[in-house]
Design an enzyme around this catalytic site. Structure first.
Site, short mmCIF file in Angstrom:
data_model
loop_
_atom_site.label_atom_id
_atom_site.label_comp_id
_atom_site.label_asym_id
_atom_site.label_seq_id
_atom_site.Cartn_x
_atom_site.Cartn_y
_atom_site.Cartn_z
N GLY A 172 -49.47 -6.26 11.21
CA GLY A 172 -49.29 -6.20 9.75
C GLY A 172 -48.13 -5.30 9.35
N ARG A 217 -48.39 -11.64 15.08
CA ARG A 217 -49.54 -11.04 15.78
C ARG A 217 -49.75 -11.59 17.20
NH1 ARG A 217 -52.40 -7.54 13.02
NH2 ARG A 217 -52.52 -7.66 10.75
N ASP A 244 -53.38 -2.28 19.05
CA ASP A 244 -53.28 -3.42 19.97
C ASP A 244 -51.84 -3.61 20.46
OD1 ASP A 244 -55.99 -4.04 19.79
OD2 ASP A 244 -55.69 -5.24 17.99
N LYS A 268 -47.69 2.50 14.22
CA LYS A 268 -47.63 1.87 12.90
C LYS A 268 -48.98 1.29 12.53
CE LYS A 268 -48.12 -2.00 12.56
NZ LYS A 268 -48.49 -3.41 12.47
N THR A 269 -49.46 1.41 11.38
CA THR A 269 -50.53 0.64 10.77
C THR A 269 -51.02 1.38 9.52
OG1 THR A 269 -52.75 -0.31 10.88
CG2 THR A 269 -52.38 1.54 12.34
N ASP A 274 -53.82 1.16 8.43
CA ASP A 274 -55.24 1.48 8.59
C ASP A 274 -55.49 2.94 8.96
OD1 ASP A 274 -55.53 -1.16 8.10
OD2 ASP A 274 -56.50 -1.68 9.99
N TYR A 322 -66.97 -2.25 -17.86
CA TYR A 322 -67.06 -2.91 -16.55
C TYR A 322 -67.39 -1.93 -15.43
CZ TYR A 322 -64.50 -6.90 -18.54
OH TYR A 322 -64.11 -7.97 -19.28
N TYR A 378 -52.69 -6.22 0.64
CA TYR A 378 -51.29 -6.58 0.85
C TYR A 378 -50.37 -5.84 -0.12
CZ TYR A 378 -53.68 -9.95 3.68
OH TYR A 378 -54.50 -10.49 4.63
N ARG A 425 -48.85 -2.70 1.63
CA ARG A 425 -48.29 -2.70 3.00
C ARG A 425 -46.77 -2.76 3.01
NH1 ARG A 425 -51.48 -6.73 6.92
NH2 ARG A 425 -49.93 -8.17 6.08
P1 FBP Z 1 -52.11 -3.77 11.61
O1 FBP Z 1 -53.17 -2.94 12.26
O2 FBP Z 1 -51.58 -4.84 12.46
O3 FBP Z 1 -51.03 -2.89 11.06
O4 FBP Z 1 -52.72 -4.51 10.34
C1 FBP Z 1 -53.72 -3.94 9.58
C2 FBP Z 1 -54.15 -4.83 8.45
O5 FBP Z 1 -53.39 -4.59 7.29
C3 FBP Z 1 -55.65 -4.63 8.16
O6 FBP Z 1 -55.85 -3.58 7.24
C4 FBP Z 1 -56.06 -5.97 7.65
O7 FBP Z 1 -57.41 -6.23 7.89
C5 FBP Z 1 -55.20 -6.91 8.44
O8 FBP Z 1 -54.03 -6.20 8.78
C6 FBP Z 1 -54.81 -8.16 7.71
O9 FBP Z 1 -54.12 -8.98 8.58
P2 FBP Z 1 -53.25 -10.23 8.18
O10 FBP Z 1 -51.90 -9.71 7.79
O11 FBP Z 1 -53.16 -10.99 9.46
O12 FBP Z 1 -53.92 -10.94 7.07
#
Ligand code: FBP
Length: 492
Positions: free
Chosen positions: A76, A132, A163, A189-190, A192, A230, A357, A360
């Protein structure tokens, strides 16, 4: 490329403040340091890289040689990635970008990067794209070896998460076994924030993503407080770990933030939300903000069963595609049913949101822009000094870059064995929220008060220019690991 916005143009000129050691690259070298041993079970799988030491960058006499370096984004997107490439480019290396992720290496789809001038401090990975693909078959490894040999690469920099860095370790081992001189270096990188170890304080992209989500959550809190009509259920990205929810909760103080790592049953979660709605109604408040981690599915067996019925494909690394599961809707339905059973007469109007998204590919925060530029420079130095199978590690990140320490740590030291798609695989263990850690303890001490009293906090948009306290701060969970003790008093 589209016309640049005014802010994009201004950001192109931003110059990250670097640690002193990264200013004159001819006056630095690596020194071996003591580090932990890898898991014994990995020795058979990694005979060539098992005993590699860790290194720290120190002042000294560096070598000078022309380098050819391949770069690839994997997984991602995460804000700051372009700065990794810009930094490698700025060392004077010839840079080959592999297109659209690791498949670009396997299929030898690449292009030389000759100009990065429009990508400095910009979001996204669109300079070369990402993907990926997992490199796992003998054919894929052999094809990767062929690619790096044909390009005569001194090094390959893999910019990825847990990964992808596992892939980097496997490639380093494969290349060494084949007598190939191309070195493999990983970059953490990530968004998460789950690629964290003693040596990796945080992956890049986490800060920018959390600050983007926190702005949006704060805006929603203020809307909720203004209109009072809400309940907002906001699912936040983070495939397994709840690091993003915790960081955003600390920044915004919602009425409730679920943390998957507390490992609660579904009944307990629904009961807590129902009680919150009833108690807030008694206080005259039929509105609220609730954060839900997308990884909750993995930790709550009943939700997991419901998700299995959706029959979603797993990604090539064996991960469930949790972003496609509307966990927030499942929870809303269950809460509505329970409230009906209890004959609740108040209002329960809901809005569901998913922020993922959006965070990111934003323009990187100053923190991510600087961190990434330092990581890229460090990666080029690792290749110059012929280190392989290592991940770039920068520590003391909550301090001024002057105090950052720069290391190269064997990736294998981060790995353990896990069952993936039914098979035992060497992987980097995902770093979940530590429920005994400083950040969680602080959050747990505050959250009861956030439920009924509205203690909302509005962080506002990411700031780039002005007071460093506003513009340059590291994420809270990084700052917290550097605090001696958890503070449980309110800092407001
Ligand atoms: P990475 O660990 O590859 O950086 O991606 C994390 C992430 O953004 C998660 O938070 C999310 O569940 C997933 O990618 C979404 O993946 P995709 O871009 O394949 O929809």
């Amino acid at each position: 490329m589209n016309d640049l916005s005014l802010l994009q143009k201004k950001r192109l000129k931003y110059k990250p403040t670097l640690p002193k050691l990264l200013i004159d690259l001819e006056k630095v070298q690596f020194r071996k340091i003591d580090s932990k041993s890898p898991l014994k079970d990995l020795e058979n799988l990694f005979p060539n890289t098992f005993s590699l030491p860790a290194y720290e960058l120190v002042s000294g006499q560096g070598t000078h040689k022309p380098l050819k370096i391949g770069v690839v984004f994997s997984g991602g997107t995460a804000a700051g990635g372009h700065n990794v490439i810009c930094a490698i480019f700025d060392t004077g290396a010839k840079v080959i970008g592999f297109l659209n992720g690791p498949s670009g290496i396997v299929e030898n789809q690449s292009r030389e990067i000759k100009d990065v001038s429009l990508y400095r401090n910009q979001g996204g990975f669109d300079l070369i794209g990402t993907g990926r693909t997992k490199i796992e078959t003998e054919e894929q490894f052999a094809a990767s070896l062929k690619t790096v040999t044909e390009h005569k690469l001194d090094g390959l920099v893999i910019i990825g998460g847990d990964d992808s860095n596992t892939n980097a370790a496997l490639l380093a081992e494969y290349f060494l076994k084949a007598g190939c001189t191309t070195k493999v270096v990983g970059i953490p990188k990530t968004i998460d924030g789950d690629l964290r170890t003693d040596e990796i304080e945080i992956s890049f992209g986490f800060d920018s993503a959390c600050k983007t989500y926190a702005e949006l959550i704060g805006n929603i809190e203020r809307d909720a407080l203004s209109t009072k009509k809400y309940y907002h259920f906001i699912k936040l990205m983070g495939r397994s770990a709840s690091n993003i929810v915790l960081e955003c909760a600390l920044a915004t103080r919602p009425n409730l933030a679920l943390i998957s790592e507390e490992k609660r049953g579904l009944d307990g979660i629904i009961e807590e939300i129902v009680n919150l709605v009833i108690e807030r109604n008694a206080a005259g408040k039929d509105y609220g903000v609730i954060l839900i981690p997308e990884g909750l599915i993995e930790f709550v067996p009943e939700l997991n069963e419901m998700a299995k019925e959706l029959n979603l494909e797993k990604d090539p690394h064996g991960n469930v595609q949790v972003s496609k599961i509307q966990t927030e809707k499942m929870i809303i339905d269950l809460v509505e049913k329970e409230l009906a059973k209890k004959n609740f007469k108040g209002k329960f109007n809901v809005q569901g949101h998913f922020f993922g998204y959006e965070g990111r590919s934003c323009m990187p925060t100053n923190f991510d822009a600087t961190y990434c530029y330092a990581l890229g420079t460090l990666a080029a130095l690792c290749i110059r000094e012929e280190l392989t199978g290592v991940i770039c590690s920068i520590q003391n990140l909550s301090k001024d870059p002057e105090s950052w320490t720069l290391k190269a740590v064997p990736i294998i030291q981060l790995m353990h064995i896990e069952t993936r798609l039914g098979k035992q695989k060497p992987v980097i263990q995902k770093a979940l929220v530590d429920v005994n850690g400083t950040s969680f303890i602080y959050f747990a001490a505050q959250r009861k008060r956030w439920q009924i009293e509205d203690q909302y906090c509005y962080p506002g948009p990411i700031q780039y220019f002005g007071d460093p306290d506003l513009c340059d701060l590291a994420p809270q969970i990084v700052t917290d690991i550097q605090k001696p003790h958890a503070s449980t008093s309110d800092s407001s």
